[in-house]
Motif scaffolding. Structure first.
Motif, PDB file in Angstrom:
ATOM      1  N   SER B  32       0.848  -1.196   0.000  1.00  9.80           N
ATOM      2  CA  SER B  32       0.000   0.000   0.000  1.00  9.80           C
ATOM      3  C   SER B  32       0.878   1.238   0.000  1.00  9.80           C
ATOM      4  CB  SER B  32      -0.882   0.015   1.249  1.00  9.80           C
ATOM      5  OG  SER B  32      -1.559  -1.214   1.401  1.00  9.80           O
ATOM      6  N   PHE B  34       0.952   5.696  -0.365  1.00 11.05           N
ATOM      7  CA  PHE B  34       0.145   6.883  -0.100  1.00 11.05           C
ATOM      8  C   PHE B  34       0.921   8.132  -0.456  1.00 11.05           C
ATOM      9  CE2 PHE B  34      -2.600   4.080   2.130  1.00 11.05           C
ATOM     10  CZ  PHE B  34      -1.786   3.202   2.806  1.00 11.05           C
ATOM     11  N   TYR B  36       0.821  12.177   0.656  1.00  8.91           N
ATOM     12  CA  TYR B  36       0.302  13.171   1.572  1.00  8.91           C
ATOM     13  C   TYR B  36       0.814  14.538   1.137  1.00  8.91           C
ATOM     14  CZ  TYR B  36      -0.733   9.328   4.806  1.00  8.91           C
ATOM     15  OH  TYR B  36      -1.219   8.177   5.376  1.00  8.91           O
ATOM     16  N   GLN B  38       1.642  18.372   2.641  1.00 11.60           N
ATOM     17  CA  GLN B  38       1.858  19.107   3.883  1.00 11.60           C
ATOM     18  C   GLN B  38       2.184  20.554   3.552  1.00 11.60           C
ATOM     19  OE1 GLN B  38       5.071  17.775   6.516  1.00 11.60           O
ATOM     20  NE2 GLN B  38       4.028  18.649   8.286  1.00 11.60           N
ATOM     21  N   GLY B  41       3.911  24.578   8.075  1.00  7.71           N
ATOM     22  CA  GLY B  41       3.348  24.832   9.399  1.00  7.71           C
ATOM     23  C   GLY B  41       2.120  24.013   9.728  1.00  7.71           C
ATOM     24  N   LYS B  42       1.715  23.149   8.823  1.00  8.73           N
ATOM     25  CA  LYS B  42       0.522  22.330   9.039  1.00  8.73           C
ATOM     26  C   LYS B  42       0.897  20.849   9.073  1.00  8.73           C
ATOM     27  CE  LYS B  42      -2.231  25.897   8.706  1.00  8.73           C
ATOM     28  NZ  LYS B  42      -2.947  26.415   9.899  1.00  8.73           N
ATOM     29  N   SER B  43      -0.059  20.023   9.433  1.00  7.48           N
ATOM     30  CA  SER B  43       0.182  18.576   9.463  1.00  7.48           C
ATOM     31  C   SER B  43      -0.120  17.973   8.092  1.00  7.48           C
ATOM     32  CB  SER B  43      -0.678  17.935  10.548  1.00  7.48           C
ATOM     33  OG  SER B  43      -2.049  18.043  10.227  1.00  7.48           O
ATOM     34  N   PRO B  44       0.356  16.765   7.833  1.00  5.17           N
ATOM     35  CA  PRO B  44       0.109  16.133   6.525  1.00  5.17           C
ATOM     36  C   PRO B  44      -1.364  15.793   6.324  1.00  5.17           C
ATOM     37  CG  PRO B  44       1.997  15.129   7.631  1.00  5.17           C
ATOM     38  CD  PRO B  44       1.313  15.993   8.641  1.00  5.17           C
ATOM     39  N   LEU B  46      -3.805  13.341   3.771  1.00  3.65           N
ATOM     40  CA  LEU B  46      -3.830  12.267   2.779  1.00  3.65           C
ATOM     41  C   LEU B  46      -4.524  12.740   1.505  1.00  3.65           C
ATOM     42  CD1 LEU B  46      -3.394   9.200   2.153  1.00  3.65           C
ATOM     43  CD2 LEU B  46      -5.708   8.844   3.045  1.00  3.65           C
ATOM     44  N   TYR B  51      -2.946   0.854  -4.412  1.00  5.02           N
ATOM     45  CA  TYR B  51      -2.613  -0.490  -3.967  1.00  5.02           C
ATOM     46  C   TYR B  51      -2.217  -1.417  -5.122  1.00  5.02           C
ATOM     47  CZ  TYR B  51      -5.195   1.194   0.083  1.00  5.02           C
ATOM     48  OH  TYR B  51      -5.629   1.938   1.142  1.00  5.02           O
ATOM     49  N   LYS B  98       3.594   0.043  10.770  1.00  8.81           N
ATOM     50  CA  LYS B  98       3.800   1.479  10.654  1.00  8.81           C
ATOM     51  C   LYS B  98       4.202   1.821   9.221  1.00  8.81           C
ATOM     52  CE  LYS B  98       8.605   1.009  12.066  1.00  8.81           C
ATOM     53  NZ  LYS B  98       9.623   1.267  13.110  1.00  8.81           N
ATOM     54  N   SER B  99       3.828   2.998   8.799  1.00  9.03           N
ATOM     55  CA  SER B  99       4.205   3.474   7.481  1.00  9.03           C
ATOM     56  C   SER B  99       5.606   4.052   7.525  1.00  9.03           C
ATOM     57  CB  SER B  99       3.227   4.549   7.004  1.00  9.03           C
ATOM     58  OG  SER B  99       1.984   3.995   6.670  1.00  9.03           O
ATOM     59  N   PHE B 101       7.800   6.948   5.782  1.00  2.00           N
ATOM     60  CA  PHE B 101       7.635   8.165   5.003  1.00  2.00           C
ATOM     61  C   PHE B 101       8.949   8.564   4.359  1.00  2.00           C
ATOM     62  CE2 PHE B 101       3.427   9.913   5.914  1.00  2.00           C
ATOM     63  CZ  PHE B 101       3.013   9.068   6.925  1.00  2.00           C
ATOM     64  N   ASP B 103      11.260  11.761   2.835  1.00  2.00           N
ATOM     65  CA  ASP B 103      11.537  13.078   3.406  1.00  2.00           C
ATOM     66  C   ASP B 103      10.710  14.183   2.767  1.00  2.00           C
ATOM     67  OD1 ASP B 103      15.088  12.394   3.921  1.00  2.00           O
ATOM     68  OD2 ASP B 103      13.338  12.062   5.208  1.00  2.00           O
TER      69      ASP B 103
END
Lengths: 115, 111
Positions: B32, B34, B36, B38, B41-44, B46, B51, B98-99, B101, B103
């Motif tokens: 799988s 993904f 994202y 970002q 200053g913000k969070s990621p 989706l 798949y 866990k995924s 990521f 950089d």
């Protein structure tokens, strides 16, 4: 889409105090939650993975006694930064994953400043 | 070697152009993937999951997966200044644990 909240969004605390950050999945049950830390202009750094009802699994180099994680229910995980110091100042972000999918949904993050 | 590699960029494209973001992964068991987004200053957030080998389209976004070559890409058509952000590639790992990521690649869309 799935919604994850975090509280507080911003906190300033004095060195030596403890801070608790809450992460909630609002419209789904999160069997697994993740806690990340991100310093300015740097990559996401995974701190720990928590499964509901189990002890968290911490990444190498992350002090489990300093960063306490509790995943007491399928919708709530908390991160407590104990005896915070200025070097703990960072952007803390949680994410949640349901049992039915592999996607992670992120909370809006908590900006911690330790003075 | 990182398990998920992305060009750090920055990548700059003019408004209206196609932005192409690439990612390679090392875990052949990954199933799988993904993308994202970002903002600073913000969070990621989706934006795409994929798949199966091939293309998956969602509006202006197309994700492409090639498991034999172990790469994933994201195409953004008709790029807008509001697409300017860092794009993170991630996989879910062989055991859907866990995924991992990358950089991130920073994209700037110039008006």
């Amino acid at each position: 889409g799935a919604v994850v909240s975090q509280h507080p969004s911003r906190v300033i605390c004095k060195s030596g105090t403890s801070v608790k950050i809450e992460c909630r999945s609002l419209d789904f049950q999160a069997t697994t939650m993740f806690w990340y830390r991100q310093f300015p202009k740097q990559s996401l750094m995974l701190m720990a993975t928590s499964n509901e009802g189990s002890k968290a699994t911490y990444e190498q180099g992350v002090e489990k006694d300093k960063f306490l994680i509790n995943h007491a229910s399928l919708t709530l995980s908390t991160l407590t930064v104990t005896s915070a110091h200025p070097e703990d100042s960072s952007f803390y972000i949680c994410s949640a994953r349901s049992s039915t999918g592999f996607e992670q949904y992120f909370g809006p993050g908590t900006r911690l400043t330790v003075t | 070697q990182k398990e998920v590699e992305q060009n750090s960029g920055p990548l700059s494209v003019p408004e209206g152009a196609i932005a192409s973001l690439n990612c390679t992964y090392s875990d052949r068991g990954s199933q799988s993937f993904f993308w994202y987004r970002q903002y600073s200053g913000k969070s990621p957030e989706l934006i795409m999951s994929i798949y199966s080998n091939g293309d998956k389209e969602d509006g202006r976004f197309t994700a492409q997966l090639n498991k034999a070559s172990q790469y994933v890409s994201l195409l953004i058509r008709d790029s807008q200044p509001s697409d300017s952000a860092t794009y993170l590639c991630a996989d879910a790992g062989a055991n859907a644990g866990k995924s991992t990521f990358g950089d991130g690649t920073t994209l700037t869309v110039k008006p």
